[in-house]
Scaffold this motif. Structure first.
Motif, PDB file in Angstrom:
ATOM      1  N   VAL A 153      33.473  39.502  43.658  1.00 38.60           N
ATOM      2  CA  VAL A 153      33.875  38.099  43.728  1.00 38.60           C
ATOM      3  C   VAL A 153      33.572  37.528  45.114  1.00 38.60           C
ATOM      4  CG1 VAL A 153      35.866  36.532  43.715  1.00 38.60           C
ATOM      5  CG2 VAL A 153      35.601  38.244  41.911  1.00 38.60           C
ATOM      6  N   ASP A 154      33.792  38.313  46.162  1.00 43.25           N
ATOM      7  CA  ASP A 154      33.500  37.852  47.521  1.00 43.25           C
ATOM      8  C   ASP A 154      32.023  37.515  47.686  1.00 43.25           C
ATOM      9  OD1 ASP A 154      36.089  37.954  48.400  1.00 43.25           O
ATOM     10  OD2 ASP A 154      35.875  39.820  49.528  1.00 43.25           O
ATOM     11  N   ILE A 155      31.162  38.365  47.143  1.00 47.24           N
ATOM     12  CA  ILE A 155      29.721  38.118  47.234  1.00 47.24           C
ATOM     13  C   ILE A 155      29.357  36.822  46.519  1.00 47.24           C
ATOM     14  CG2 ILE A 155      27.451  38.957  46.500  1.00 47.24           C
ATOM     15  CD1 ILE A 155      28.554  41.820  46.934  1.00 47.24           C
ATOM     16  N   LYS A 156      29.892  36.638  45.322  1.00 46.48           N
ATOM     17  CA  LYS A 156      29.589  35.428  44.554  1.00 46.48           C
ATOM     18  C   LYS A 156      30.200  34.195  45.206  1.00 46.48           C
ATOM     19  CE  LYS A 156      29.157  37.881  40.152  1.00 46.48           C
ATOM     20  NZ  LYS A 156      27.716  37.558  39.980  1.00 46.48           N
ATOM     21  N   ALA A 157      31.405  34.328  45.747  1.00 49.21           N
ATOM     22  CA  ALA A 157      32.066  33.197  46.403  1.00 49.21           C
ATOM     23  C   ALA A 157      31.298  32.770  47.650  1.00 49.21           C
ATOM     24  CB  ALA A 157      33.502  33.567  46.761  1.00 49.21           C
ATOM     25  N   GLU A 158      30.794  33.732  48.393  1.00 51.49           N
ATOM     26  CA  GLU A 158      30.009  33.400  49.592  1.00 51.49           C
ATOM     27  C   GLU A 158      28.750  32.626  49.209  1.00 51.49           C
ATOM     28  OE1 GLU A 158      28.287  35.473  53.662  1.00 51.49           O
ATOM     29  OE2 GLU A 158      28.702  36.742  51.919  1.00 51.49           O
ATOM     30  N   GLN A 159      28.113  33.022  48.116  1.00 53.27           N
ATOM     31  CA  GLN A 159      26.920  32.320  47.667  1.00 53.27           C
ATOM     32  C   GLN A 159      27.250  30.891  47.245  1.00 53.27           C
ATOM     33  OE1 GLN A 159      23.579  33.541  47.763  1.00 53.27           O
ATOM     34  NE2 GLN A 159      23.398  31.318  47.566  1.00 53.27           N
ATOM     35  N   VAL A 160      28.366  30.716  46.538  1.00 52.88           N
ATOM     36  CA  VAL A 160      28.802  29.373  46.147  1.00 52.88           C
ATOM     37  C   VAL A 160      29.049  28.520  47.386  1.00 52.88           C
ATOM     38  CG1 VAL A 160      30.667  28.040  45.087  1.00 52.88           C
ATOM     39  CG2 VAL A 160      29.770  30.067  43.928  1.00 52.88           C
ATOM     40  N   PHE A 161      29.721  29.089  48.369  1.00 56.16           N
ATOM     41  CA  PHE A 161      30.046  28.396  49.616  1.00 56.16           C
ATOM     42  C   PHE A 161      28.766  27.923  50.310  1.00 56.16           C
ATOM     43  CE2 PHE A 161      31.428  28.180  54.076  1.00 56.16           C
ATOM     44  CZ  PHE A 161      32.659  27.557  53.960  1.00 56.16           C
ATOM     45  N   GLU A 162      27.781  28.822  50.402  1.00 56.60           N
ATOM     46  CA  GLU A 162      26.519  28.476  51.061  1.00 56.60           C
ATOM     47  C   GLU A 162      25.742  27.443  50.258  1.00 56.60           C
ATOM     48  OE1 GLU A 162      24.622  32.228  51.587  1.00 56.60           O
ATOM     49  OE2 GLU A 162      25.893  32.808  53.290  1.00 56.60           O
ATOM     50  N   ASP A 163      25.789  27.539  48.934  1.00 56.62           N
ATOM     51  CA  ASP A 163      25.105  26.553  48.093  1.00 56.62           C
ATOM     52  C   ASP A 163      25.709  25.162  48.279  1.00 56.62           C
ATOM     53  OD1 ASP A 163      23.430  28.507  47.114  1.00 56.62           O
ATOM     54  OD2 ASP A 163      24.490  28.746  45.200  1.00 56.62           O
ATOM     55  N   TYR A 253      34.989  31.295  52.334  1.00 58.33           N
ATOM     56  CA  TYR A 253      34.826  31.582  50.905  1.00 58.33           C
ATOM     57  C   TYR A 253      35.901  32.523  50.362  1.00 58.33           C
ATOM     58  CZ  TYR A 253      32.569  35.925  52.509  1.00 58.33           C
ATOM     59  OH  TYR A 253      32.300  37.119  53.109  1.00 58.33           O
ATOM     60  N   ARG A 254      36.790  33.008  51.222  1.00 57.21           N
ATOM     61  CA  ARG A 254      37.923  33.800  50.756  1.00 57.21           C
ATOM     62  C   ARG A 254      39.152  32.898  50.648  1.00 57.21           C
ATOM     63  NH1 ARG A 254      37.244  39.306  54.433  1.00 57.21           N
ATOM     64  NH2 ARG A 254      35.438  40.141  53.311  1.00 57.21           N
ATOM     65  N   ASN A 255      40.080  33.304  49.811  1.00 53.44           N
ATOM     66  CA  ASN A 255      41.238  32.461  49.528  1.00 53.44           C
ATOM     67  C   ASN A 255      42.340  32.645  50.567  1.00 53.44           C
ATOM     68  OD1 ASN A 255      42.898  30.654  48.222  1.00 53.44           O
ATOM     69  ND2 ASN A 255      43.707  32.164  46.791  1.00 53.44           N
ATOM     70  N   ARG A 256      41.995  32.411  51.807  1.00 55.64           N
ATOM     71  CA  ARG A 256      43.008  32.426  52.858  1.00 55.64           C
ATOM     72  C   ARG A 256      42.461  31.718  54.089  1.00 55.64           C
ATOM     73  NH1 ARG A 256      41.362  37.879  52.660  1.00 55.64           N
ATOM     74  NH2 ARG A 256      40.341  38.642  54.561  1.00 55.64           N
TER      75      ARG A 256
END
Length: 340
Positions: A153-163, A253-256
């Motif tokens: 999830v962290d990997i995917k969240a980071e990609q979403v954040f960068e996009d 991109y992490r929930n904190r």
């Protein structure tokens, strides 16, 4: 311990309510902005159906475990438990898909997909090891699943954040008005002794933004950094950031949120009464340099310091913000460079 409030130092009163710091904002269609939110901007853009369960091929049971993992006498399948809670439970824990689904929900906030992954994990492992053996390792399995899914999830969240940044749907903005962050005028603190140099309690710090910084709120390493900042001739003011809703935080991109330790302003080259550079520091001991949390913060700081944000500081022409990790073995060198 005694509690009191500290306020802006008299010579810095002119900056009260005027020191703003940038944060991640999402532009609205009407031209306004709202603060970036993990739940609203990251989670809906993750493809929850693309997580892998290949790691179960490597999962092994604990053959020496004589008894099943346990659940409490007040077992509630809707309760989310940590591993410590689970190990302290008192009644045998049978395999329960609803319970595991609920646990995975802490990482995968989509109940349907949490249940699907529970089934994809439990069914083949029961077939491989048997229900009795898996019952004895059920809590271990849940914790392993949460860890494996969190990494993905962290990997995917980071990609979403960068996009979102690439698409200019997420901006690092320095804003005034109600949407911006500014350093509060008063801060409650504990402790009566003021932060001071050496053993002389009268030799109190002089460049802190707030008068009466409490010595009791600093550990040894934090105190050393603060006192070193206080000696820099080209530093106009420094501020010890704290943790809480009224203090400065950065999201990623992490929930904190995370709260940088120090904020320091360099004197303007044309006027010693103003500042043109703001340095935001996060301090870590040398032993934490390669810690995953440290690396995460380091990458957030690199992004925050990106040159691409500078034109976004409307109303703050000529001011530059630099975000940096500093470590015990090099903070003096970095601070001396920044304010030399």
């Amino acid at each position: 311990e005694a509690k009191r409030e500290i306020v802006f130092r008299e010579k810095f009163k002119r900056f009260e309510g005027e020191i703003y710091l940038p944060k991640f904002m999402v532009p609205r269609e009407d031209g306004s902005y709202r603060e970036f939110m993990y739940e609203a901007d990251i989670l809906p853009n993750i493809d929850w159906g693309s997580l892998s369960v290949e790691w179960i091929q490597e999962f092994s049971i604990n053959q020496t475990q004589a008894h099943a993992d346990t659940a409490s006498m007040d077992y509630n399948p809707m309760q989310v438990l940590g591993v410590t809670d689970a190990l302290e439970m008192t009644q045998p824990m049978e395999i329960d898909n609803v319970f595991m689904t609920r646990q995975l929900g802490a990482v995968i906030p989509n109940p349907w997909w949490s249940y699907e992954y529970t089934r994809k994990i439990i069914d083949p492992l029961i077939e491989k090891f048997g229900r009795t053996a898996m019952s004895a390792n059920f809590i271990r399995l849940i914790e392993r699943a949460k860890q494996e899914f969190q990494k993905q999830v962290d990997i995917k969240a980071e990609q979403v954040f960068e996009d979102l940044i690439d698409q200019k749907k997420l901006l690092f903005l320095l804003m005034k008005k109600s949407d911006g962050y500014f350093i509060p005028s008063r801060i409650p603190v504990r402790g009566e002794n003021q932060l001071h140099h050496g053993r002389n309690f009268g030799n109190v710090v002089q460049r802190s933004l707030f008068d009466g910084e409490p010595d009791e709120e600093y550990n040894g390493e934090e105190r050393a950094v603060a006192l070193f900042l206080d000696t820099q001739e080209n530093l106009l003011w420094w501020h010890r950031n704290r943790v809480g809703e009224k203090f400065y935080y950065i999201k990623g991109y992490r929930n904190r949120k995370f709260y940088p330790d120090f904020i320091a302003a360099r004197k303007h080259q044309d006027s010693e009464e103003d500042f043109n550079h703001v340095h935001v520091y996060e301090y870590k001991g040398d032993q934490l340099r390669d810690n995953p949390d440290t690396r995460y913060k380091e990458k957030r700081f690199e992004l925050c310091s990106s040159e691409t944000w500078e034109h976004l500081g409307e109303g703050f022409s000529g001011k530059k913000f630099v975000f940096q990790m500093i470590y015990k073995d090099e903070y003096e060198q970095i601070v001396s460079r920044d304010f030399g």
